[in-house]
Design an enzyme around this catalytic site. Structure first.
Site, PDB file in Angstrom:
ATOM      1  N   HIS A  32     -41.232 -28.532 -14.449  1.00  0.00           N
ATOM      2  CA  HIS A  32     -42.482 -28.285 -15.186  1.00  0.00           C
ATOM      3  C   HIS A  32     -43.683 -28.183 -14.251  1.00  0.00           C
ATOM      4  CE1 HIS A  32     -45.861 -29.951 -17.871  1.00  0.00           C
ATOM      5  NE2 HIS A  32     -45.581 -28.746 -18.333  1.00  0.00           N
TER       6      HIS A  32
ATOM      7  N   ASP B 159     -45.849 -19.537 -17.946  1.00  0.00           N
ATOM      8  CA  ASP B 159     -46.629 -20.064 -19.069  1.00  0.00           C
ATOM      9  C   ASP B 159     -47.993 -19.375 -19.012  1.00  0.00           C
ATOM     10  OD1 ASP B 159     -48.038 -21.518 -20.918  1.00  0.00           O
ATOM     11  OD2 ASP B 159     -47.496 -23.482 -20.122  1.00  0.00           O
TER      12      ASP B 159
ATOM     13  N   GLU C  46     -41.114 -23.657 -14.276  1.00  0.00           N
ATOM     14  CA  GLU C  46     -42.172 -23.150 -15.150  1.00  0.00           C
ATOM     15  C   GLU C  46     -43.471 -23.155 -14.360  1.00  0.00           C
ATOM     16  OE1 GLU C  46     -45.103 -24.487 -18.650  1.00  0.00           O
ATOM     17  OE2 GLU C  46     -44.727 -25.405 -16.706  1.00  0.00           O
TER      18      GLU C  46
ATOM     19  N   ASP D  82     -47.686 -21.995 -14.448  1.00  0.00           N
ATOM     20  CA  ASP D  82     -48.837 -21.633 -15.279  1.00  0.00           C
ATOM     21  C   ASP D  82     -49.560 -20.436 -14.671  1.00  0.00           C
ATOM     22  OD1 ASP D  82     -48.799 -23.948 -17.173  1.00  0.00           O
ATOM     23  OD2 ASP D  82     -48.995 -25.051 -15.297  1.00  0.00           O
TER      24      ASP D  82
ATOM     25  N   HIS E 182     -52.948 -25.010 -13.761  1.00  0.00           N
ATOM     26  CA  HIS E 182     -52.947 -25.633 -15.087  1.00  0.00           C
ATOM     27  C   HIS E 182     -54.318 -26.207 -15.413  1.00  0.00           C
ATOM     28  CE1 HIS E 182     -52.159 -28.360 -18.402  1.00  0.00           C
ATOM     29  NE2 HIS E 182     -50.988 -27.781 -18.575  1.00  0.00           N
TER      30      HIS E 182
END
EC number: 4.6.1.-
Length: 273
Positions: free
Chosen positions: A5, A85, A25, A27, A41
């Site tokens: 993440h 994301d 993942e 951002d 993020h």
């Protein structure tokens, strides 16, 4: 798929894969003209994490390409899936198509190396807002007009807003999407969330008329919540601690039923027991 993440700095790619992630993942933030700008993020983010690591998006893509190109000194054979994301909430709804086009061109140039032995990972475009479904059509249009429609074979989709599953199906219909669908469900690790919607997504995946190919749950950092998610039948778990998920997958209850996905496992195919 063990999904690391919030991997937003190039150095974190090695860190998360070495802990057991076969997927990451990342951002993606956009500027006011809908150009993908940073892998970032920002505050607030998950408990226990630094929220402010970042790279320029195109530089991150170059690092990611090295990590997923066989023969490169930075290559990781087991890194097979990347979820972007897409932080499109900063954009107006009518910019979604442009964002998709610009994202596709960035990936084509910096990740896929203009179709010439680029990175090999599968890519999921994760969109937080159903109203932004035209990001998908814009992305596809750009790859087609640049002469590389075949790269869409490596691209899948996710709407990450925890919307009603019927509403998500409708957005895909409008976008002309008929496969390659991952469905996320989850919440920041600072809060608890039940598995009711995950179970609905799994039921859709497993029904003959469903639109979902894979289901993933986020953000899972504890052994018991990992077991609960596996018991619900998810295909992927997004985590800040890939080693925790890997440990649980090694427990006798799960060892026989689950394995870590490799490059040969097609992430767009629904797994049938």
């Amino acid at each position: 798929w063990i999904m690391g993440h919030m991997v937003n700095a190039i150095a974190q790619i090695d860190e998360f894969v070495n802990l057991g992630a076969n997927s990451i993942e990342t951002d993606v933030s956009f500027d006011s003209s809908a150009n993908p700008e940073y892998t970032y993020h920002g505050v607030p983010c998950d408990c226990g994490r630094t929220c402010t690591k970042w790279e320029h998006f195109n530089e991150f893509l170059k690092g990611l390409r090295k990590a997923t190109t066989p023969g490169d000194s930075k290559y990781h054979e087991k890194l097979v899936l990347v979820v972007f994301d897409l932080k499109t909430d900063s954009l107006y709804d009518n910019q979604a198509s442009d964002a998709g086009k610009k994202l596709a061109k960035s990936l084509l140039q910096n990740y896929w190396n203009n179709g010439n032995n680029g990175g090999r990972a599968y890519i999921v475009l994760s969109i937080p807002n159903l109203a932004h479904y035209k990001l998908i059509t814009g992305f596809k249009e750009a790859l087609t007009s640049e002469g590389h429609p075949e790269l869409m074979d490596k691209v899948g989709y996710d709407f990450s807003g925890n919307d009603d599953i019927g509403d998500v199906a409708n957005a895909y219909k409008k976008a002309g999407v008929t496969g390659h669908v991952w469905q996320s469900d989850g919440i920041t690790n600072c809060l608890l969330r039940g598995l009711d919607r995950v179970r609905k997504a799994v039921a859709n995946r497993d029904s003959s008329s469903g639109y979902i190919n894979k289901v993933y749950y986020w953000t899972v950092d504890k052994r018991q919540s990992t077991r609960d998610a596996l018991d619900a039948g998810v295909d992927g778990i997004m985590t800040n601690y890939p080693d925790v998920i890997a440990d649980v997958l090694n427990e006798s209850a799960y060892k026989a039923k689950f394995r870590i996905a490799s490059y040969d496992d097609n992430p767009w195919e629904t797994f049938k027991n």
